[in-house]
Design an enzyme around this catalytic site. Sequence first.
Site: not given
Length: 437
Positions: A319-320, A249, A119, A353, A181, A204, A412, A252
């Site tokens: 994250e960063h 950042q 995506y 990035d 979707q 998002n 077993h 974003h």
Amino acid sequence: MAIEYLKRASKTPETETGTAREVVTAMLGEIERRGEEAVRDYALKLDKWDGPILVTREEMERRAREVPDQVRRDIAFAADQVRRFADAQRESVKDFSVELLPGLTAGQKLVPCNVAGCYVPTGRYAHIASAYMSVATAKAAGVGTVVACSTPYRGGGIHPYVLYAMMVAGADVVMTLGGVQAIAAMAYGLFTGKPADIIVGPGNKFVAEAKRMLFGKVGIDVFAGPSEVAVIADETADPLMVAVDLVGQAEHGHESPAWLFTSSRALADDVMRAVPSLIADLPPTARDAAAAAWRDYGEVIVCDTREELVEVSDRYASEHLEVHAADLGWWREALTNYGSLFLGEETTVAFGDKTSGPNHILPTKFAARYSAGLSVHKFLKPLTWQQMSRDACKTIAQVTARISRLEGMEAHARTGDYRLAKYFPGHNFDMGVPVDA
């Protein structure tokens, strides 16, 4: 431990998830019931798109001719950086076999997923880099079919630069779809007949929630949310450079946290003075996003020692994570929780990035405590295999039968009994005490 908050966030990464969960639950239910018809309805309602979902090769090539030469060269360069890093990752893991005891050989075979869904968001910004970050990495892993989706851009088809990046990276199928979707269509194999084994890519809060809810039906890369940045800085850091990177950042989105962890109160004060003016100087779209992000999610924490800074940083698991401090080697060894690490003033998050090579699809919301970002490893299954001789079977079967009976699992145990009776007739083995209850 001395920790002082000079600025504390009024919101958390979980603040806005309730609404997203309700919306996504309804959408996924509708798409599961009505399939492609529901996806087309959402594409028209949410993205004003009633054109073809599948982008033909001819259409891709036609639109690629609209891309300026310099843009082509830049995308090709950045995609090659990502591909080379992904190739090196793939080479770092290997098939192997080992003889665990005479006659018993076990091994690992690395098998790529058959179908990957990638995506690429195109909302506030056209995320060109996300195309090659996801698609090129999947192809480097050996994925047979890569399906890429991106949102219609401003009433038209996929942004031409994003579409070109998908082509350069090697996407096999491209669909003009965005949001929930798109995630659902890839998961269920709508329009392609090829359900994804794994879905990757940023997005998002609705995209992130859709991936979370579909996890199990498909694999996903990371539990991701709005982009995060943390900067560790000591007294040697340049306050303006730190502030620029925090703002870089925060643009974003409205919910993107930006955190400063520092051992210098003077630097913290300088950064807090600089950030508002840097935000005010941005163009409207970025200014609106960065201002909200800094107001609601920005934090500044002052610690006495670098060990305390490490403890705070590892707790936030950003994250960063940038480090603007002396003795970078020490920080590289000491820090453990982050999506990707950027060492030194010269190495800013924006480089990662877009261009430098390591992947920018990374864990957020504290998931870096237990998860890494997107890599070829996410697309590979380290499948195990084993084979043994009858002599090895004699050893393994006896121990297996005894342990099985200790657990109360008689069936077993008997899989070992029958083999030894067949392979070694007339021999008595200690197979444990049969289960009688």
